[in-house]
Design an enzyme around this catalytic site. Structure first.
Site, short mmCIF file in Angstrom:
data_model
loop_
_atom_site.label_atom_id
_atom_site.label_comp_id
_atom_site.label_asym_id
_atom_site.label_seq_id
_atom_site.Cartn_x
_atom_site.Cartn_y
_atom_site.Cartn_z
N ASP B 174 -17.90 77.95 -98.83
CA ASP B 174 -18.58 78.34 -100.07
C ASP B 174 -18.29 77.32 -101.18
O ASP B 174 -19.18 76.97 -101.95
CB ASP B 174 -18.09 79.72 -100.53
CG ASP B 174 -18.45 80.81 -99.55
OD1 ASP B 174 -19.49 81.44 -99.72
OD2 ASP B 174 -17.68 81.02 -98.59
N ASP B 175 -17.04 76.89 -101.25
CA ASP B 175 -16.67 75.95 -102.31
C ASP B 175 -17.43 74.64 -102.17
O ASP B 175 -17.97 74.11 -103.14
CB ASP B 175 -15.17 75.65 -102.25
CG ASP B 175 -14.31 76.88 -102.52
OD1 ASP B 175 -14.76 77.79 -103.22
OD2 ASP B 175 -13.17 76.93 -102.01
#
Lengths: 397, 397
Positions: B174-175
């Site tokens: 996600d990052d």
């Protein structure tokens, strides 16, 4: 030398004084987005060209790592090299470097000298610990960023003291720092060039340790508030069950997320244990967490009987989220990667056909292959082009 | 609502239709850089507000995750909510969303509808597998990105079949996707707004799997060329010795990079084994790799006698690059993190003092604390401000 129309950074001119990974990765991302990147290398080339496997004297990785860039060679310690570097800076929008802190200044190419040549130049500096602070001069090797940024502590199995936490397996701290540098360069150029922009050539300081540390989610505020220190959880999660990674018959691993009530009731029949789906000991996530060993054992007993790809297919049929742990062959051969052109076959004039990953952003109206304008060039391949253009553009050097 | 002058994205207006991590992380980075971010939440808030520890009903992490954003609430399924979302899009530069593919279109807020309201709007879409391809509709949970992108295969000890490869320990996929989305948004805004810019509101498609896959370095081209499949190396490296992570007396770990000839000859006396520095069996890196077990055992025998911080201090005195694996307390208390203001104490009106990480980019002339303009707000805290401004700006809604 300009990008196909349609790429957002078409017209942006970048100079890279980079080596190894962080700065070159930053500029490769900007080049994928359409920027013109002039990579300045020492006469014997960026040492990263010696990394990994070679074919006909050319690094296979460099086909990707150097793609869409112009390579020129300069001896930055010579007066002539420094002069040409300043000429490149003069016509550029931004410069990205990852020398050790202080080195650029010692070469006479620090921000002051660069801004004397071009006050609008955005300068992004990447280093292990940053341009100031007590650790600034310490040597920064890749693993340090992972260790000091808090990541290696987490990438571990809990309670295991015999096996050390493994490396992330890729140069994650360099990659993250390069990504932040690229993001900050694009942002600084917007702030400078937009209608009403301030025209400033900002100096950006990105370091590997802070880049890793930026991913620590709620850990810092929770430590500050409650004194909690997050510990590694291995492949499982404390608060959801069953979700874990299970061994298969072929030595590969299957990651399964079977923790929601509905999915759990589909997972148990799929592994041949329908009675567990109805067992009151496993009726809720809380109960499953309390009795997770028995569930994990039941699932592993099933996965051990099948190769990972077959176990995965069986669970997908039961609509249970899972994935085997892809190695590079799995990635290269996956139909979704091919449909999305995440894996592309590119003709490299130095190497023949080479598999390239797509740029990690799709843009409407742009086919991923068109974002690879050319493959990583030989050292100094664009000396003539760039220095002749410079000469022409500036009336003699 | 504008940023302090000096931040590069001051004046850039972003709408976030995001939840959990990827899109909110993208907009937090853009907000740290000075953008105005209006976070649109359902009336009961982004579910990420329920994650982690709470104080007085407020998530401690959200102080960081929501910082520098304006929170408004809308029911996007209602006609009124949709109308207001389109009004926000009309005055914005960019919109960032991470609904499942198709969901925005089902809400009547797909790119076509958004561009009808504002053809210049840059739209960044983040999803597990991307907006097309055979896996597009599969549920994407965090671990899948790591698994399918090739990372989990590498984050492992070699030859170990009993312990599964651990998770990365943070929401890495996600990052990374959020970082790529932020980078692409800034780039698309530059391409649109620069002098001579094309005025286009590009649509950007970022997915978690490709984002992880983008970090696989030379693995893909080397697989394509030679059929090689990179295997995990654990904490050591096959081609350099001694470099590994060693157990200490307090159960912590110390990462040591002692593989260069010069450093090796300083490391051996530092661990009380000066005779090994002169031993011909260890005279070169090649020989040390061939005899690495004996070296690793000698080093571990020494590290086991000391707490990690003491072993680290002893090796630093001998100028041997090393770092203990920092947990969040080590990060929070490190003098370099404090000198660089990587860790800052910020007053949160909902929570009291909270530790915040600095933005992962330093900008000349900008003190890190000034980049935290305010802390993560309560759900809907800016409804009045935003909707009154909207009404005023558009002559009634």
């Amino acid at each position: 030398m300009s990008a196909p129309k349609g790429l957002p950074l078409d017209g942006l001119k970048i100079v890279e004084l980079g080596h190894y990974i962080a700065a070159p990765f930053a500029t490769r991302l900007l080049a994928d987005l359409g920027a013109e990147v002039i990579k300045v290398e020492p006469p014997d080339g960026d040492p990263v060209r010696g990394w990994g496997s070679q074919k006909d004297g050319h690094a296979v990785w460099f086909s990707v790592h150097g793609r869409n860039k112009l390579s020129v060679t300069l001896d930055l310690k010579s007066a002539e090299g420094k002069k040409r570097a300043l000429q490149l800076a003069k016509r550029a929008d931004a410069l990205v470097e990852n020398f050790r802190p202080g080195q650029l200044e010692r070469l006479g190419l620090g921000p002051e000298a660069l801004h004397a040549a071009n006050p609008r130049l955005v300068i992004a500096r990447i280093s292990g610990y940053g341009q100031d602070g007590p650790y600034r001069d310490k040597p920064a090797f890749g693993a340090i960023g992972e260790a000091k940024g808090g990541l290696r502590h987490l990438t571990a199995n809990p309670g295991q003291t015999e096996l050390p936490p493994p490396r992330c397996g890729v140069s994650i701290s360099d990659d993250l720092a390069g990504m932040y540098a690229a993001m900050a360069v694009a942002s600084a150029c917007w702030g400078r060039d937009r209608p009403g922009g301030d025209g400033r050539g900002r100096v950006i300081d990105v370091d590997l340790v802070s880049s890793v540390f930026s991913l620590m989610e709620g850990m810092l505020p929770e430590y500050g508030m409650f004194g909690w220190v997050r510990q590694p959880q291995g492949a499982a999660l404390k608060t959801a069950a069953p979700t874990n990674t299970y061994p298969c018959a072929d030595g590969k691993w299957l990651c399964i997320a079977g923790n929601s009530d509905l999915i759990f009731r589909r997972l148990m029949p799929a592994i041949g244990r329908p009675e567990l789906a109805e067992d009151p000991r496993f009726a809720t996530n809380g109960l499953r967490c309390a009795n997770v060993e028995e569930l994990d054992a039941a699932i592993a007993a099933w996965t051990r009987t099948l190769p990972a790809a077959e176990a995965e297919a069986a669970l997908e049929k039961a609509d249970v989220p899972c994935s085997r742990l892809y190695d590079i062959r799995d990635c290269a051969e996956d139909p979704h990667f091919h449909a999305r052109q995440t894996v592309m076959r590119v003709e490299d004039p130095l190497l023949g056909p080479v598999l390239h990953p797509a740029a990690p952003f799709r843009l409407d109206g742009v086919e991923p292959p068109s974002m690879v304008r050319w493959t990583g060039p030989a050292v100094g391949a664009h000396n003539d082009l760039v220095f002749r253009e410079l000469l022409a553009g500036e009336g003699g050097a």
